[in-house]
Enzyme design. Structure first.
Site, mmCIF file in Angstrom:
data_model
loop_
_atom_site.group_PDB
_atom_site.id
_atom_site.type_symbol
_atom_site.label_atom_id
_atom_site.label_comp_id
_atom_site.label_asym_id
_atom_site.label_seq_id
_atom_site.Cartn_x
_atom_site.Cartn_y
_atom_site.Cartn_z
ATOM 1 N N HIS A 147 0.818 -1.221 0.000
ATOM 2 C CA HIS A 147 0.000 0.000 0.000
ATOM 3 C C HIS A 147 0.849 1.268 0.000
ATOM 4 C CE1 HIS A 147 0.576 -0.208 4.473
ATOM 5 N NE2 HIS A 147 0.552 1.098 4.367
ATOM 6 N N ASP A 164 -0.015 -7.717 1.448
ATOM 7 C CA ASP A 164 0.486 -6.346 1.529
ATOM 8 C C ASP A 164 2.008 -6.293 1.414
ATOM 9 O OD1 ASP A 164 0.060 -3.581 1.679
ATOM 10 O OD2 ASP A 164 0.429 -3.540 3.842
ATOM 11 N N SER A 203 4.952 2.210 7.824
ATOM 12 C CA SER A 203 4.488 1.092 7.001
ATOM 13 C C SER A 203 5.594 0.547 6.105
ATOM 14 C CB SER A 203 3.306 1.529 6.141
ATOM 15 O OG SER A 203 2.157 1.704 6.922
#
Length: 357
Positions: A111, A141, A220
């Protein structure tokens, strides 16, 4: 002839020591004993504190030594133009996964990079390199990037981690690169759904690790290490209504990251476990089988009709993610058991788990 014997009398001592008389301590003796025991206790406490501090220092050094394996990610303004990139444009984190003589593969969160036109990565020393997106996997992911430089340090993958163990997350929250935060594994095997994670379609993480280490936007894709400096996960999401740290964050387990990254590097896609059903939640909040894929493992045991999933692999089911998580926990080729309700009858069925793209 007279004979006589002489008996020598044993004289009793003039004073006798009372048998049950207790010895009295004087003040000086009490002070000496008290000082001795106090010194012993304090010495023990100092030794314990020294051991704890030395352990913390060794752990801190181990984590700091792993910081060079961390990578900042930034996005360019225009395709093919990386000249305008700077630290204020950091959008995420990553880590060095594999490196050979001429190239290095970097793992990050899908993402973070899925919408980027140009990617620039920056190491902990401030060196920047243009990176190419090799492949991504929407189910885990995980994305893999490649830079044209080799022989770099790379992470070692831990063989699992338990709830309650210390972990250290390295990332670039709000653009502050090389940031290390500490916490514990709060839970494991989480199934987490979100419409966020930086994409429009949402994402569901299966078998995710739950952390309480401070995690914020920019973390992230970054690595999570154990106390030995081994990779235990990749940061993927936080549970927050404000997009900032609340003490509840989630990471993809290292074994999943490694499996997917290896597939992406070797094949350009990742394989996942499936049985061939699509799930939904009905108006009563029950998890139902919405669709059965023809010729799939599930098609041999699940029949068309109103099928309610009661449990999967022994775990009660109240949302579709639990079923998917249970399927992913089974080795390919093995069977998974279900309790289902069909046309008013409750029965047990099982089906094989296979791999698919």
């Amino acid at each position: 002839m007279d004979s006589s014997c002489q008996i020598n009398n044993i004289e009793e001592p003039t004073t006798k020591e009372p048998i049950n008389k207790k010895k009295k301590f004087n003040i000086a003796e009490m002070v000496i004993y008290f000082t001795f025991f106090l010194t012993l206790i304090m010495s023990t406490l100092v030794m314990i504190m020294w051991f704890d501090n030395s352990t913390d220092n060794r752990t801190a050094n181990t984590v700091v030594n792993n910081v060079p394996k961390f990578i900042n990610l930034a996005v360019g303004i225009k395709d093919g133009d990386s000249s305008s990139l700077n630290s204020n444009q950091l959008v995420g984190s990553g880590f060095l996964y594999q490196s050979n003589g001429s190239e290095t593969y970097i793992v990050t969160a899908r993402h973070v990079v899925e919408a980027l036109s140009t990617i620039l990565v920056t190491d902990s020393y401030g060196n920047s390199y243009p990176a190419k997106l090799i492949a991504s996997d929407p189910f885990s992911d995980v994305s893999v990037l490649r830079i044209e430089i080799g022989n770099l340090a790379q992470v070692s993958v831990a063989n699992g981690i338990g709830v309650g163990e210390d972990v250290y997350a390295v990332g670039a929250p709000y653009g502050f690169s090389n940031t290390v935060t500490r916490g514990i594994i709060s839970g494991s095997g989480r199934a987490v759904s979100s419409g966020g994670f930086g994409n429009d379609n949402g994402l569901t993480l299966y078998n995710a690790l739950q952390l309480d280490a401070p995690i914020n936007p920019g973390n992230s894709g970054g690595p999570v290490f154990n106390a030995n400096g081994e990779l235990v996960g990749m940061v993927s999401a936080i549970w927050s209504e404000t997009d900032s740290n609340t003490g509840v964050s989630f990471a993809v387990p290292a074994e999943n990251v490694a499996r997917v990254a290896n597939d992406l590097i070797k094949y350009g896609f990742a394989t996942h476990k499936y049985i061939g059903i699509t799930l939904a939640t009905n108006t009563n909040g029950k998890v139902v089988v919405e669709k059965i894929v023809p010729n799939s493992p599930a098609s041999k045991v699940f029949k068309e009709g109103d099928i309610i999933i009661i449990s999967a692999n022994g775990q009660a089911v109240n949302k579709p993610e639990i079923v998917t998580s249970a399927i992913q926990s089974i080795n390919s080729g093995q069977s998974i058991g279900f309790r289902i309700e069909r046309e008013g009858d409750t029965i047990s069925v099982s089906t094989k788990v296979l791999l698919t793209k």
